[in-house]
Design a protein around this motif. Sequence first.
Motif, PDB file in Angstrom:
ATOM      1  N   GLU A  83      13.583   2.145   9.938  1.00  0.00           N
ATOM      2  CA  GLU A  83      12.754   2.554  11.070  1.00  0.00           C
ATOM      3  C   GLU A  83      11.280   2.336  10.766  1.00  0.00           C
ATOM      4  OE1 GLU A  83      13.323   6.564  12.375  1.00  0.00           O
ATOM      5  OE2 GLU A  83      15.496   6.386  12.334  1.00  0.00           O
ATOM      6  N   ASN A  84      10.528   1.814  11.733  1.00  0.00           N
ATOM      7  CA  ASN A  84       9.074   1.743  11.612  1.00  0.00           C
ATOM      8  C   ASN A  84       8.527   3.156  11.578  1.00  0.00           C
ATOM      9  OD1 ASN A  84       9.231  -1.066  11.774  1.00  0.00           O
ATOM     10  ND2 ASN A  84       8.967  -1.074  13.978  1.00  0.00           N
ATOM     11  N   GLY A  85       7.366   3.357  10.946  1.00  0.00           N
ATOM     12  CA  GLY A  85       6.841   4.714  10.833  1.00  0.00           C
ATOM     13  C   GLY A  85       5.362   4.747  10.548  1.00  0.00           C
ATOM     14  N   PHE A  86       4.859   5.933  10.285  1.00  0.00           N
ATOM     15  CA  PHE A  86       3.436   6.158  10.069  1.00  0.00           C
ATOM     16  C   PHE A  86       3.104   6.181   8.583  1.00  0.00           C
ATOM     17  CE2 PHE A  86       4.239   7.815  14.279  1.00  0.00           C
ATOM     18  CZ  PHE A  86       3.190   7.256  14.993  1.00  0.00           C
ATOM     19  N   THR A  87       1.841   5.950   8.284  1.00  0.00           N
ATOM     20  CA  THR A  87       1.345   5.990   6.914  1.00  0.00           C
ATOM     21  C   THR A  87      -0.019   6.659   6.894  1.00  0.00           C
ATOM     22  OG1 THR A  87       0.843   4.689   4.930  1.00  0.00           O
ATOM     23  CG2 THR A  87       0.251   3.695   7.038  1.00  0.00           C
ATOM     24  N   ARG A  88      -0.426   7.058   5.720  1.00  0.00           N
ATOM     25  CA  ARG A  88      -1.769   7.598   5.492  1.00  0.00           C
ATOM     26  C   ARG A  88      -2.170   7.215   4.077  1.00  0.00           C
ATOM     27  NH1 ARG A  88       2.044  11.241   5.284  1.00  0.00           N
ATOM     28  NH2 ARG A  88       2.224  12.677   3.549  1.00  0.00           N
ATOM     29  N   GLY A  89      -3.454   7.250   3.813  1.00  0.00           N
ATOM     30  CA  GLY A  89      -3.879   6.879   2.483  1.00  0.00           C
ATOM     31  C   GLY A  89      -5.364   7.074   2.268  1.00  0.00           C
ATOM     32  N   ALA A  90      -5.799   6.624   1.111  1.00  0.00           N
ATOM     33  CA  ALA A  90      -7.201   6.751   0.717  1.00  0.00           C
ATOM     34  C   ALA A  90      -7.600   5.513  -0.073  1.00  0.00           C
ATOM     35  CB  ALA A  90      -7.396   8.003  -0.135  1.00  0.00           C
ATOM     36  N   ASN A  91      -8.910   5.274  -0.098  1.00  0.00           N
ATOM     37  CA  ASN A  91      -9.412   4.157  -0.888  1.00  0.00           C
ATOM     38  C   ASN A  91     -10.739   4.522  -1.530  1.00  0.00           C
ATOM     39  OD1 ASN A  91     -11.592   3.556   0.925  1.00  0.00           O
ATOM     40  ND2 ASN A  91     -10.177   2.499   2.243  1.00  0.00           N
ATOM     41  N   VAL A  92     -11.074   3.766  -2.544  1.00  0.00           N
ATOM     42  CA  VAL A  92     -12.373   3.848  -3.191  1.00  0.00           C
ATOM     43  C   VAL A  92     -12.781   2.416  -3.493  1.00  0.00           C
ATOM     44  CG1 VAL A  92     -11.362   4.171  -5.506  1.00  0.00           C
ATOM     45  CG2 VAL A  92     -13.713   4.890  -5.069  1.00  0.00           C
ATOM     46  N   GLY A  93     -14.058   2.107  -3.280  1.00  0.00           N
ATOM     47  CA  GLY A  93     -14.490   0.730  -3.493  1.00  0.00           C
ATOM     48  C   GLY A  93     -15.952   0.636  -3.830  1.00  0.00           C
ATOM     49  N   ILE A  94     -16.329  -0.573  -4.178  1.00  0.00           N
ATOM     50  CA  ILE A  94     -17.712  -0.847  -4.547  1.00  0.00           C
ATOM     51  C   ILE A  94     -18.082  -2.248  -4.070  1.00  0.00           C
ATOM     52  CG2 ILE A  94     -17.105  -1.715  -6.841  1.00  0.00           C
ATOM     53  CD1 ILE A  94     -19.636  -0.310  -7.882  1.00  0.00           C
ATOM     54  N   ASP A  95     -19.296  -2.381  -3.534  1.00  0.00           N
ATOM     55  CA  ASP A  95     -19.865  -3.676  -3.170  1.00  0.00           C
ATOM     56  C   ASP A  95     -21.034  -3.950  -4.098  1.00  0.00           C
ATOM     57  OD1 ASP A  95     -18.151  -4.155  -1.027  1.00  0.00           O
ATOM     58  OD2 ASP A  95     -19.472  -3.206   0.432  1.00  0.00           O
ATOM     59  N   VAL A  96     -20.978  -5.085  -4.788  1.00  0.00           N
ATOM     60  CA  VAL A  96     -22.049  -5.488  -5.702  1.00  0.00           C
ATOM     61  C   VAL A  96     -22.649  -6.772  -5.148  1.00  0.00           C
ATOM     62  CG1 VAL A  96     -22.629  -6.133  -8.068  1.00  0.00           C
ATOM     63  CG2 VAL A  96     -20.785  -4.494  -7.642  1.00  0.00           C
ATOM     64  N   ALA A 104     -21.835 -10.036  -0.964  1.00  0.00           N
ATOM     65  CA  ALA A 104     -21.554  -9.136  -2.088  1.00  0.00           C
ATOM     66  C   ALA A 104     -20.108  -9.308  -2.532  1.00  0.00           C
ATOM     67  CB  ALA A 104     -21.801  -7.688  -1.680  1.00  0.00           C
ATOM     68  N   LEU A 105     -19.852  -8.960  -3.776  1.00  0.00           N
ATOM     69  CA  LEU A 105     -18.490  -8.876  -4.316  1.00  0.00           C
ATOM     70  C   LEU A 105     -17.952  -7.503  -3.952  1.00  0.00           C
ATOM     71  CD1 LEU A 105     -16.156  -9.795  -6.223  1.00  0.00           C
ATOM     72  CD2 LEU A 105     -17.421  -8.639  -8.055  1.00  0.00           C
ATOM     73  N   ASN A 106     -16.746  -7.461  -3.408  1.00  0.00           N
ATOM     74  CA  ASN A 106     -16.112  -6.202  -3.038  1.00  0.00           C
ATOM     75  C   ASN A 106     -14.887  -5.996  -3.920  1.00  0.00           C
ATOM     76  OD1 ASN A 106     -13.623  -5.101  -1.154  1.00  0.00           O
ATOM     77  ND2 ASN A 106     -15.471  -3.884  -1.020  1.00  0.00           N
ATOM     78  N   VAL A 107     -14.789  -4.821  -4.524  1.00  0.00           N
ATOM     79  CA  VAL A 107     -13.618  -4.428  -5.308  1.00  0.00           C
ATOM     80  C   VAL A 107     -13.208  -3.042  -4.812  1.00  0.00           C
ATOM     81  CG1 VAL A 107     -12.695  -3.935  -7.597  1.00  0.00           C
ATOM     82  CG2 VAL A 107     -14.398  -5.741  -7.317  1.00  0.00           C
ATOM     83  N   ALA A 108     -11.934  -2.898  -4.449  1.00  0.00           N
ATOM     84  CA  ALA A 108     -11.469  -1.618  -3.918  1.00  0.00           C
ATOM     85  C   ALA A 108     -10.067  -1.316  -4.430  1.00  0.00           C
ATOM     86  CB  ALA A 108     -11.481  -1.644  -2.393  1.00  0.00           C
ATOM     87  N   GLY A 138     -12.627  -9.157  -3.059  1.00  0.00           N
ATOM     88  CA  GLY A 138     -13.034 -10.078  -2.006  1.00  0.00           C
ATOM     89  C   GLY A 138     -14.550 -10.185  -1.917  1.00  0.00           C
ATOM     90  N   ALA A 139     -14.988 -10.850  -0.861  1.00  0.00           N
ATOM     91  CA  ALA A 139     -16.411 -11.000  -0.599  1.00  0.00           C
ATOM     92  C   ALA A 139     -16.729 -10.242   0.681  1.00  0.00           C
ATOM     93  CB  ALA A 139     -16.768 -12.460  -0.451  1.00  0.00           C
ATOM     94  N   SER A 140     -17.916  -9.676   0.741  1.00  0.00           N
ATOM     95  CA  SER A 140     -18.364  -8.995   1.953  1.00  0.00           C
ATOM     96  C   SER A 140     -19.717  -9.540   2.366  1.00  0.00           C
ATOM     97  CB  SER A 140     -18.419  -7.475   1.747  1.00  0.00           C
ATOM     98  OG  SER A 140     -19.364  -7.149   0.752  1.00  0.00           O
TER      99      SER A 140
END
Length: 143
Positions: A83-96, A104-108, A138-140
Amino acid sequence: TTSDIDGRLQGTFWINDIDSGELIETGPLDETEELGDLTFTPLTFGANFHLTRGSTIDLYVGLFLGFVFYGDLDIEGEKVSVENGFTRGANVGIDVPFGEGKWALNVALRYQNIDAEIDEEGFEGDPIEVNPLTLQVGASYRF
């Protein structure tokens, strides 16, 4: 994304003599092994909170919610509907930044909490926990 799915067997095992049916041995059973693969596509929406505004390096944290579209669970070639369903989450990242420009370089690092429910009779039980931890590079571009 495709994730390997592990299964866990818990209970008691019995070994019987094939000719007489006599019980030879019994004991506790607690085994985990890879069962198959599950493909899923999360569509997420969230907000990032920038902690170092005005600084050259941009550190951020964020929360997100989303909906997950599942493919079939593939258990040794047998397809099982999920079954398809819901998700939740968190992230932390930095742009240099790259120099003085807007690139900028993005790392998350992203963590998602996903529970997949099997949608077929005969597969009752707890939901499948698919909790990926994803490293994103990635790049930002700031505008």
